[in-house]
Each structure stands twice: as structure tokens, then as C-alpha cells.
Design an enzyme around this catalytic site. Sequence first.
Site, PDB file in Angstrom:
ATOM      1  N   ASP A 164       0.910  -1.111  -0.044  1.00 51.28           N
ATOM      2  CA  ASP A 164      -0.088  -0.092  -0.051  1.00 51.28           C
ATOM      3  C   ASP A 164       0.941   1.425   0.035  1.00 51.28           C
ATOM      4  O   ASP A 164       2.129   1.087   0.322  1.00 51.28           O
ATOM      5  CB  ASP A 164      -0.929  -0.023   1.242  1.00 51.28           C
ATOM      6  N   ASP A 172      -1.198  -0.782   6.083  1.00 48.54           N
ATOM      7  CA  ASP A 172      -1.311  -0.053   7.412  1.00 48.54           C
ATOM      8  C   ASP A 172      -2.489   0.299   8.201  1.00 48.54           C
ATOM      9  O   ASP A 172      -2.907   0.338   9.224  1.00 48.54           O
ATOM     10  CB  ASP A 172      -0.397   1.176   7.557  1.00 48.54           C
ATOM     11  N   ASP A 215      -7.018  -1.172   4.611  1.00 47.22           N
ATOM     12  CA  ASP A 215      -6.197  -2.230   4.191  1.00 47.22           C
ATOM     13  C   ASP A 215      -6.568  -3.716   4.705  1.00 47.22           C
ATOM     14  O   ASP A 215      -6.103  -4.766   4.335  1.00 47.22           O
ATOM     15  CB  ASP A 215      -4.602  -2.123   4.506  1.00 47.22           C
TER      16      ASP A 215
END
Length: 643
Positions: free
Chosen positions: A320, A514, A518
Site C-alpha cells: 500500500d 497500515d 487495508d
Amino acid sequence: MSLIKRMSPDEKKESGVIALCLMLLILAHFISKNITIVLYIVTYIISAYPILKEAIENIFHGKWFDENFLMSVATVGALAIGQFSEAIAVMLFYRVGEIFEDLAIENSKKSITNLLDIRPEYANLELNGKLQQVKPELLNKGDIIIVNPGEKIAVDGVVESGEAYLNTAALTGETKPLLVTKDSQVLSGMIVENSALRIRVSKEYKDSTVVKILELVQNASEKKTKTENFITKFSQIYTPVIVISAIMLASIPPLFLGQEFQVWLYRALIFLVISCPCALVISIPLSYFGGIGASSRAGILVKGSNYLEALSQAKAVIFDKTGTLTRGEFFVTQIIPANGVSKKEIVKLAAIAESSSPHPIARSIVKNYPGNIARVSNVEELVGLGVRAEYQGDTISVGNMKLMNKLNIDGVSTVEDTTGTVVYVALNNEYFGAIEVSDMIKTDAKVAIQGLKNVGIDNVTMLTGDKKIVGKNVAEKLNIPNVKTELLPQDKVTEVERIKSEIGDKGKVIFVGDGLNDTPVLASADVGVAMGALGSDAAVEVADVVLMKDNPTAVTRVIKIARKTKMIVWENIIFALMVKVIFLLVGALGIATMWEAVFADVGVTFIAILNALRLLKIKEENEKINKHPHSKTEKYKVEVNEV
């Protein structure tokens, strides 16, 4: 002492049983022979009860040949030939191994949905001109709901009236608030920040974004199975072969060769004692436990040995962007003054005007101003445009290009191809300059990507909900070959599933993220890795691996540990099997005595354990990070102070 504190009540009870058996075993050496035999039998029953019970239960369920069955037969055989200490020691070793295995996985994930509850508890339904609090499940398409500041949007819909900034972090992971106005589409799970919105429901709750995200997490978690224990697989072949061989060894020579039955029965029992797979049963979980311990000292929490094994097979790593490769917070990265205006003056005016604004961009400008903030009056927050404020008789205007156009301010220089957000500054409708605010890349992010390539992982991808120009810019700076932008959580899951399909049986796919947004993709990947220090509680809970220092280079570190763990595991497997085969042959020929049998079992186990303990000695490597003397933020501060 610290190990005891980490034990659960069941593990402490198990340790107490083992300690009791050891004391009884020692006591048996100092009393009369008849009492010693009774004491041995009692000790054996205490130590072997769980294994004997499971072996018997498995037999009734049609599972004859597993490690419990083999250990039961081998130890009962040891008792039959008078080797009481050996029988007890085998069982105690096995139970010690179980404690180590339990400690390694006791921090495994709890219920995901309990900690991933981003669902709103109620909705304010407008009915006959009045508001009524109802459960989101009761809303229908076309209903009108009112969402006040601080409340979550209950279902997907379209703004009927009102303007407001929305906190979209739960869905996109981006720190920048989203401005919505009339006819803007909004999603469930978003939080209204500054003013009420009137929203027309476009989807029922069961079809809303929040419910889809929760379902994605649950379904992905159900797909993920633990790696089946190697010993259980091995025993399906090993145990029947050993038992049949022992029966043949005890029966064929007396029946067909006229040999003495007791001699060959004794050899068969020695054969069973030698064959006991203690070295494998204990050293394999202990090896993984050592790998988990080494990871913990490096600031990496691995939630189970199966994930450590999966990490060793990594072939693709997906990151990410926000909060993972970038810091997840805004910084001033560029100051562009108009002619005759100093950088310090631009920042001062912007900080003064933005001093009372809660917007993250405004806070970043104020935070980066080195001087004292003066008081302003008549502050006017212009939703979607910026802010105006009066200062010492002058009017400061700070905002986007739309605000500059609305105020008919001339001479504004448009900042093109920016990867950040541009804030324009004017004083008394005279253009003074612009400030660029961006999310900074972590200093070790580039090293992290290169580290993965150094260990043979070239398939690296970055996924982000941010706009294309921002995502491409970050990927180029970090030398990431693959990047996908403007993605919602369900889109990220689709990308992960696509990459998993491409990799197939060649290896495992790791996702590193994080935020709360996600969680579905963390659960979907073969191994989900979460940033622990700043990441959301839900992301940390659903992840299989947690990086407690939010350091992306730790991904390479844990892969190296996992690979070394796997190497030691296979060293123990090969060593134990080679020794077993040799001693099984000499035992069958009558060359080996019970002492050799003890070495082939307990001795090999001890050596395998020592080899596994090498993992506890792994020292944390000092990664070399190419740090510049100043980051962009530090450079900005120097420039301001120098002017």
C-alpha cells in the site's frame, strides 16, 4: 521467568505436570525396586495420558497411523522390555515440544469482525419532516437521511443538499479529506467532518460498501488455511511402514527361520524405540519458535509458524502507499513566491490564516512555520475553496485556484504537474505566491524495495487509492515496476487475487499495509503484513505479521529470517532421518542395544534442538539506508530561517 509469564494457564498447568513427572522420575532412583516399578508406571500414565487418549480416539475415528499412535506403541514397547525411564522421557520430550508450539501461536488472530466493526450503529431518517433514529438495515432506496458532523454515513447514497469534508480513511486510507457537494456520491463508512449533509439512499445496507468490506475480510480469512504440520503428513507413510516392519521383524525369523521369539521381539521393540520421531516432533516446532523469536527481537511479530513458512516462499510483494511507503502525513515540500515576495512572508500569511482550521493541510502549514502565530479575526471557512481571515486590517486569502478565480485575483501562476496539493496565498486580493503540500516518502522505502530485489523478489507492486499522478511519481522514485492507482479496498483485493493467480503454485504473495481500509486485502493475501506503530487496530489484528517499528525494510528482514528457519528445519529433518535409518538397520540386525536406541531417539533429539536454537542467536542486521543530509521538509525549514 519471562517465559513462564508468557504462558497461558493451560501451558502453566502442562509445565507443572512435566515438572511433577521429572521429580517422580528422580525419586524412583532412590527407593526400593518394587516401589520403583509402581512409581515408573504412575509417572508414565501421568506423562503419556494426553497422547494415549488422542491415539485411542483417532483409532476410533479411523486414523490409525499418526505420530500419537507411533509414540504410544513405541513407549508401551519400551515399558514391555523394562525401559521405563526411556518411555517416560520420550513422552516428556513430546509434551515440552507441544508447549513451545503453543507459545509460538498463542498470539494468533482473534475474531476479525469484532475488531473490524466500521458499521454505523444508526441512521437519522427524515420522515414527514421529522428525524427518526433507525437501524441502517431498515433503510430503503430513495430514503432521505441526515448525517451530522462526527457521524458515519450509514449507507451509500447521493448528496441532496449541503457541502462538507469527509474523512475517507476507513475506505481509501488517504489522509486528505474529500469535499462533497450536491449530487456527489458518498459511501457508507465515511465520516462527515464539518457540516451536516442531506443524503438520498442509493443502496440498501446489505449492498453498501461497509458490508462488502466486512464480507471480503470474512471470506478471505476463510480461504486461508494453516500449513499442515509436516510430521502429520510424514507419519501417514512413516508410521505404517515402521509398525509393519516391527511386526515382521518380531514374527518372520521365529516362524520361518526357527529363531528364538523373545530375541526378535526384543529387537522389534528396540526398533520401535529407535523409530520414535521425537527429533522431528520437537525440533520442527522449536525451529519455527526460534524464527518467531528472532523476528520479535527485530521488531517483527509473526503470529504463527505457518506464516513464517509462507514468508520463506514469497515470490511477490505488494505495498500500500499511504502510511506504508509514505509517512501518511502532510509536509510543505515547495514554496513558490510571486515577484518581490519572500518565502518567509508567504508561509507567515498562510500560517496565520490557517491557524484555526482543522484541515490536515492547514495544520501542516502551521506546523512548518517557525515563528509565532498572530491572532486573526473574522475567519471565514469557505468549503471547497479555502479560508479568509483579517489580520491587522488586511485580508488574507488562502485556498485553491477556484478561490483565486472567485476573488478575481490577477497574476496567479498555476503550478503544473504537481504530485501534491497546491495552496495559493493572496493579501488584499493581491497574489503573493503558492505552497505545495505533499505526503513524504519514508527515508528507507527505496532501500526496502532494493532489499527485496536483492533477495530475489522482483515482482513488487504498489496499490493506492490516490490519484494517478501521485502514485506514478512515488513508484518512479522508489523504482517500483508495477503500480495501480485510484483503487477502493475491493479493487485492491481484485489485484491481489490476480497476482496470486499469476504466481500460482510457484510461491506466496505478501501484502504490506497500515490502515483500516487495508484489512480486506491483508486477509486476502497469503501473508498480510501490517504497520503496527501507526496502523489501525483492525489492520494489526487481521494481519499475519506486524511490523512494530513501521519500517518497510523489515519486510526483507523477516523474509531472510523465514528462509533461514526453513533451512534449519530441513537440516533437522535430513539429519534425523539419516540417523534413524542407520540405527534402524543396525537395530534390526541385533547390533544396537537399548543404549544406541536411546541415542537414536533422545540424542538425535537433543542435537536437533541445539541446531534449532541457533535461530535464537540471529543478530539484527544493520541495514544501510541512503539518507540525504536533509529531507525535503528539513530543507524547507532551512530556507525559511535563512530568509
